[in-house]
Design an enzyme around this catalytic site. Structure first.
Site, PDB file in Angstrom:
ATOM      1  N   LEU B 509      32.374  70.689 -10.413  1.00  0.00           N
ATOM      2  CA  LEU B 509      30.820  71.153 -11.024  1.00  0.00           C
ATOM      3  C   LEU B 509      30.975  70.628 -12.052  1.00  0.00           C
ATOM      4  CD1 LEU B 509      29.070  74.107 -11.577  1.00  0.00           C
ATOM      5  CD2 LEU B 509      31.291  74.602 -12.600  1.00  0.00           C
ATOM      6  N   GLU B 510      29.053  70.011 -11.752  1.00  0.00           N
ATOM      7  CA  GLU B 510      28.241  69.432 -12.752  1.00  0.00           C
ATOM      8  C   GLU B 510      28.094  69.963 -13.902  1.00  0.00           C
ATOM      9  OE1 GLU B 510      25.112  66.763 -11.429  1.00  0.00           O
ATOM     10  OE2 GLU B 510      25.894  65.136 -13.133  1.00  0.00           O
ATOM     11  N   ILE B 511      28.536  70.437 -14.954  1.00  0.00           N
ATOM     12  CA  ILE B 511      27.984  70.849 -15.908  1.00  0.00           C
ATOM     13  C   ILE B 511      26.774  70.099 -17.020  1.00  0.00           C
ATOM     14  CG2 ILE B 511      28.207  72.586 -18.087  1.00  0.00           C
ATOM     15  CD1 ILE B 511      30.637  73.430 -16.417  1.00  0.00           C
ATOM     16  N   THR B 547      25.324  63.100 -10.503  1.00  0.00           N
ATOM     17  CA  THR B 547      25.711  63.133  -9.052  1.00  0.00           C
ATOM     18  C   THR B 547      24.219  62.598  -9.021  1.00  0.00           C
ATOM     19  OG1 THR B 547      25.573  65.386  -9.378  1.00  0.00           O
ATOM     20  CG2 THR B 547      27.527  64.442  -9.699  1.00  0.00           C
TER      21      THR B 547
END
Lengths: 471, 763
Positions: B509-511, B547
């Site tokens: 999960l990219e926050i 990403t």
């Protein structure tokens, strides 16, 4: 808060009429109550009808697969109902309603109460329904009756319970049932043949009913073994308790104390008049048995568990006024009751621990006020675990939100005429046996208050306070 | 980037939670203090049974550290010397952990392969003594029993395990590029048979207690207990000990026999295995399978096969020697270092460095019941969070709810969930078309179509109905969060949460935080992500964040390579041959050609010619023809439901003809193509660190491997630069730069590293 309010209301001075009644009753009961001062002289409540147990009977409880094996559940229920009619002599049309408890449902008689009532010769104008709540089904039947009377809808209700484990519905597999149902709808021969052709060997495997929780898929015996282990109940303790149950039951049977049993002329067989599961053994013999559920190190065995039982029970519950008007001498008052429920996995059988303090608080009594305890003995390990839980401050504080422990019932007041372990446990019928036994023990031993508590599948539990009827 | 799917070795690494070698650095400094006293192992004699208890007071879990081994040896010597003791129970006092594995700092501290081999041999000797113990030893296992822990347990004579969900057995060494180096490769084949032993050691999977019993890995199972007179955990360990003491006594008195009656299946298997050519066949098959899956990029599985083979064919002396030698060699490989680095990174990314949020999220509302929305719902409902799934159409909602049900039901079919649990979880899900109940929501995650105007519309609509504390998270793969937050009345509550598809499989999960996002908002987003079981990187805002921004230039390069006439299958095999779990062409199909085109255009505008390469018009023509990738059935490949084999989409090749480029022979060798792809990815990653989009190289590595499938054996772009050499990479890039220009210009940070070899991203 609400309950505190109620309690203070109850202990407040009564209206004059009730106070007179009250005084009269405490006078008449005083003979038996000199020994111990009770927290309350009676549990009669202002504005609430007194509801009484007039009579309670049961068929002999037999090991399943013995003399009753060719009967149907409603046959047993009918026998109990007829026994009740015979013993009370109540006119059949004086009964307003009939409620029965049952657990394993025979599909032909899903409302077994109605079938049994019709067969027993009750008026076809008397409605009947069946309730189910696992091992406290007949408790539910009785409290339903209490509710009907308290609400003023009925005056005389027959409650009871029945369980017939000699024959249980074994079903075809879901696949097979699906095929068979589609077969009904198939229009052409070809369609039928192709459906028949789709039947595989695996379809033929039957589906057996299991005494397992749907939510956890754990059988009750397995859960009981884990419960016993959680409370550190040893195999020895369990065997000792089981032996105690059988010994006391035997004594009660021989002493003619089990007067709730009514003889039953089983069609085509001899008359049955005694329970046949009471078998006091020796500790050595019991120690030989292998664990039944948790292998190889479990502690619950066939000898310290209640066995599969056939049997039925019935009680006549009336408003006090009506009973007296009809000339009956009631056996006991049915007072406060509670139902509780908790985690069906790890606390499946701890119902009595939770229900007992709750019902005592409701009625304003303490453990010391209770003269007679009748707890349902599903497994010796379950009873011992409950007793340990009730004796633990830590458990009460951690899991029950109480400040102190519930307190352990003194063994000399506890199940002194045997219990489910020895007398047998027809799931749906046990509740009425417990209540009737409390009434009989109170009469016999001269106590005033009795407590019934039981656990049930689904992690549920029940407790009821019973007050002796002034003799 | 809505569709990156990691396969093969990556998914192995990512989908299994393994707790080997945690919290190490602290312990290395403790030796001196601990050397004196016996702190990790104690024992008590109960009748004629010695109960040996392990408890590392310095860590949450037990590891086979120097101190643990020293204490254990001392205690065992005392136990063996005590004539009152007839048998032994080995148990951990830690709830949820028997022994989680060897202490990795011991291996890290070694400079040479020989030193590591020495460690392995010490372990082998210790367990040999255990195996040959004259007094039977019962391993009482509650909690993780992994790696060295399992090797210890299988050296014991008898094993009892609790049925707790935390009780798992396994050999995860392979996932760290190592092998079971303390007798595991020798004992497991004997115990389980060759096929099962290979399965356990080569997959590194965790085995639950009931499965372990069926396999013959443990002898007896013990139930977990509920509340009693003590806490369930405490009492369960006590109960396990009671049962184990009884078993130990039974073993000493020969009431329990260890030789089990073999079933006829077992007899047949043993008979067949007695033929050398059958065994040879097994080695060959397993080796082939390993080669196919790892492309020879991971040495550990092959060394495991070699060690097993040596033991079985040449006897135990050779077997143990080969095992220890290969263990030493593996510990020195870059692959192992990369995998261990990833493991540590993963542990670090499972922590909330922003602290505990002020308010726990109890109700989460998800906007859009598409693939992503429903995926997010699926990983949320089973965590006890009330989840509202909102869509605009009944059809969309129904499809989404069906997806959640299917996801959970598949787990039921695999028996990791009971149908009852599934139903209970599903009762946390509310599907709806309106904003009913949003006034009680603590967090919103919108997963609507990737279009700024739609996102703006949704944000405004939602802000009108949500309570003031409610956080608005947007799930986007490329739109800058600050652009979305521009219309918000409370930009401090807006954050980006970039999930990867399929959400229930992909761990990352990219926050994304903007400079206006409050710390508490970030903390809350991380907390929810962690609850959902995600590995989390927190990055700064910018086009493509981290990403997507790394992936875009690589895909642009991939398109150019296709235009140069490389067949999609060839392109795939070149990328997978480098270690990517998914080939570049397949990746484009998974992501969606339309999404790729969209992103390429957006980022192209933002970053200019540096993001050029392949022609975006080619992607657009593909989309026009309806070749949107896997979801539309056609992309670079043709996808047919039910068919595993895929053919190249010839129509796509026809389109390619129109955009054909002539390859420059000087930079078009297979290796050059690989480095053209990888160097653009890596350069962009380093640039993200340089620009502060990334907080640290660890998150960069984790994001690239877990989100984009960067080769795990390389450990991520930053570790790759460290191990490959920044100078060598720059050199390659300069060559490409000559032909293609600024797309291959190394960024400043990379140049700094190239100039000074002592500069490393990872210490």
């Amino acid at each position: 808060m609400a309950s505190m309010l109620m309690t203070s209301l109850r202990s407040s001075p009564l209206t004059s009429v009730q106070a007179v009644q009250f005084a009269a009753r405490s006078l008449s009961t005083s003979v038996h109550l000199q020994a111990q001062a009770k927290s309350k002289k009676s549990l009669a409540k202002p504005g609430v009808k007194n509801i009484v147990l007039v009579e309670g009977v049961r068929t002999p409880f037999l090991l399943s697969g013995t003399t009753y094996s060719d009967l149907m559940p409603h046959d047993l229920a009918r026998a109990a109902l007829q026994g009740l009619l015979k013993r009370t002599g109540i006119p059949k049309d004086a009964v307003d309603y009939i409620v029965y408890g049952a657990v394993i449902q025979e599909v032909k008689t899903s409302n077994v109460a109605r079938e049994a009532a019709l067969g027993a010769g009750f008026s076809d104008k008397t409605p009947a329904h069946t309730v189910t709540m696992a091992c406290i089904s007949s408790n539910q039947a009785m409290t339903t009756a209490v509710g009907l009377i308290a609400a003023g809808q009925c005056d005389a209700v027959v409650a009871g319970g029945v369980e017939f484990m000699s024959d249980v519905p074994i079903r075809h597999s879901r696949k097979m049932r699906k095929t068979m149902l589609s077969l009904n709808k198939a229009k052409t021969l070809g369609a039928r043949l192709s459906l028949l052709g789709s039947i595989r060997l695996a379809h033929l495997a039957p589906e057996l009913p299991a005494v397992a929780e749907l939510s956890t898929a754990e059988t009750m015996g397995h859960s009981a073994d884990r419960l016993a282990a959680a409370f550190g109940v040893s195999r020895l303790e369990q065997d000792e308790f089981a032996l105690r149950s059988h010994t006391l039951a035997k004594k009660a049977q021989d002493g003619g104390l089990l007067s709730d049993v009514v003889g039953f002329e089983v069609p085509g067989k001899d008359i049955v008049s005694k329970d046949n599961g009471i078998r006091p053994s020796t500790m050595e013999q019991m120690a030989k048995l292998k664990p039944a559920f948790v292998k190889p190190h479990g502690t619950v065995t066939a000898a310290n568990s209640s066995f599969l039982t056939d049997g039925a029970s019935a009680v006549l519950i009336m408003s006090e006024e009506k009973a007296l008007a009809m000339g009956y001498k009631p056996k006991a008052y049915l007072r406060d009751f509670v139902y509780v429920s908790q985690d069906p996995k790890d606390q499946l059988l701890l119902g009595p621990t939770y229900a007992t303090p709750k019902v005592l608080e409701k009625s304003g009594l303490t453990m010391d006020d209770i003269d007679v305890f009748e707890f349902h003995e599903a497994f010796a390990g379950q009873i011992m675990a409950n007793l340990k839980a009730m004796g633990s401050d830590w458990f009460a504080q951690t899991y029950m939100g109480r400040k102190t422990k519930v307190g352990v019932p003194p063994m000399e007041k506890f199940n002194t005429w045997g219990g489910s372990l020895s007398l047998g446990h027809p799931f749906g019928a046990t509740g009425c046996r417990l209540v009737t036994t409390v009434a009989h023990r109170l009469q016999k031993e001269g106590g005033q208050y009795g407590l019934v508590a039981a656990c049930a599948a689904g992690g549920q539990g029940h407790a009821m306070v019973i007050e002796a009827y002034p003799q | 980037m809505a569709g990156v799917r990691a396969l093969g070795s990556l998914s192995r690494l990512t989908t299994r939670r393994y707790t080997l070698f945690p919290g190490v650095t602290r312990r290395t400094f403790k030796f001196a203090a601990c050397m004196m006293a016996r702190t990790h192992v104690s024992y008590e004699v109960k009748g004629d049974v010695a109960v040996v208890r392990m408890n590392d007071p310095t860590a949450k879990v037990n590891t086979l550290s120097v101190q643990m081994q020293k204490d254990m040896t001392e205690v065992m010597d005392e136990v063996w010397g005590n004539s009152a003791v007839q048998s032994v129970v080995l148990i951990s006092s830690k709830p949820g952990c028997f022994i989680a594995g060897a202490d990795i700092s011991m291996i890290k501290a070694c400079k040479t392969a020989e030193e590591v081999t020495g460690l392995s041999q010490e372990g082998q000797r210790m367990f040999e003594k255990i195996e040959k113990s004259p007094k039977p030893i019962v391993a009482a296992i509650n909690g993780s029993c992994l790696g060295g822990g399992l090797e210890f347990a299988i050296a014991c004579q008898y094993r009892i395990a609790t049925k707790s969900k935390k009780t798992v057995l396994g050999c995860p060494e392979v996932m760290l590029g190592l092998l079971p180096g303390a007798g595991g490769t020798q004992r497991l084949p004997k115990m389980l048979g060759l096929p099962s032993a290979f399965d356990v050691m080569l997959t590194g999977r965790s085995i639950r207690a009931d499965k372990a019993k069926k396999m013959g890995l443990v002898h007896q199972l013990v139930d977990t207990l509920g509340p009693g007179l003590k806490s369930p955990e405490e009492r369960t360990i006590e109960y396990l000990e009671e049962v184990a003491v009884e078993a130990a006594r039974g073993l000493a008195q020969k009431k329990i026999t260890l030789t089990k009656e073999k079933g006829w299946m077992q007899k047949i298997q043993d008979y067949v295995m007695s033929y050398p050519f059958v065994r040879q066949q097994i080695y060959n098959t397993v080796e082939k399978k390993v080669m196919k899956q790892t492309k020879g990029l991971y040495p550990a599985p092959l060394k495991i096969i070699e060690s097993v083979k040596a033991g079985v064919e040449q006897g135990p002396t050779t077997g143990y020697l080969v095992e220890s030698q290969q263990f030493g060699k593996l510990a020195m490989t870059n692959e192992s270092k990369a995998l261990i680095g990833l493991y540590h990174g993963q542990v670090a990314c499972k922590k909330n460095r922003f602290g505990t949020p002020e308010k726990e999220v109890k109700t989460l509302a998800i906007l859009g019941a598409g693939l992503m929305g429903a995926g997010i719902a699926q990983v949320t409902v089973d965590k006890g969070i009330h989840t509202i799934l909102k869509d605009t159409t009944v059809d969309g909602l129904s499809r989404g709810e069906q997806q959640v049900f299917k996801g959970l039901n598949d787990k039921t079919k695999k028996k990791s969930l009971t149908s009852f649990e599934r139903d209970t979880f599903l009762s946390n899900l509310t599907g709806q078309l309106d904003y009913n109940g949003f006034n009680k929501a603590d967090m919103i995650i919108e997963a609507v179509f990737e279009d700024l105007s739609i996102k703006h519309k949704v944000l405004k609509e939602v802000e009108a109905v949500i309570p003031p504390h409610c956080i608005f998270a947007t799930n986007t793969s490329a739109l800058p969060i600050k652009d979305i937050a521009a219309v918000s009345k409370r930009p401090d509550k807006v954050v980006g949460m970039h999930y990867f598809s399929p959400v229930d499989k992909m761990q990352l999960l990219e926050i994304i935080t903007t400079d206006k996002t409050s710390k508490d908002t970030t903390a809350s987003a991380v907390a929810v992500g962690l609850k959902q079981g995600k590995v989390i990187i927190v990055v700064g805002d910018g086009p493509g964040f981290y990403t997507t921004r790394c992936l875009a230039p690589m895909l642009a390069e991939a398109v150019r390579i296709l235009q140069e006439g490389t067949d999609p299958k060839k392109l795939d095999s070149l990328t997978t041959g480098f270690g990517f779990p998914v080939g570049a062409a397949t990746l484009a199909d998974e992501v969606g050609i339309d999404v790729a085109a969209h992103v390429a255009e957006d980022l192209g505008k933002a970053f200019g010619s540096r993001f050029g390469g392949g022609n975006v018009e080619f992607l657009k023509s593909m989309v026009e023809k309806g070749f949107k990738g896997r979801k539309s059935g056609k992309g670079c490949y043709v996808y047919q439901p039910g068919l595993k084999r895929r053919d190249v989409n010839t129509e796509a090749l026809e389109i390619l003809e129109a955009y054909k480029l002539t390859p420059n022979a000087a930079i078009s060798s297979d290796s050059d193509i690989q480095y053209r792809l990888v160097s653009r990815f890596v350069n962009e990653a380093v640039l993200c660190l340089q620009e502060g989009i990334l907080a640290n190289p660890v998150e960069g590595d984790i994001g690239a491997v877990f989100g984009l499938g960067f080769p795990p054996c390389l450990g991520g772009p930053f570790r790759f630069v460290d191990s490959f050499g920044a100078d060598k990479l720059v050199e390659k890039m300069r060559r490409f730069e000559e032909v293609f220009g600024n797309q291959f210009t190394p960024c400043q940070l990379l140049l700094d590293h190239a100039r000074d070899p002592s500069k490393k991203f990872h210490k």
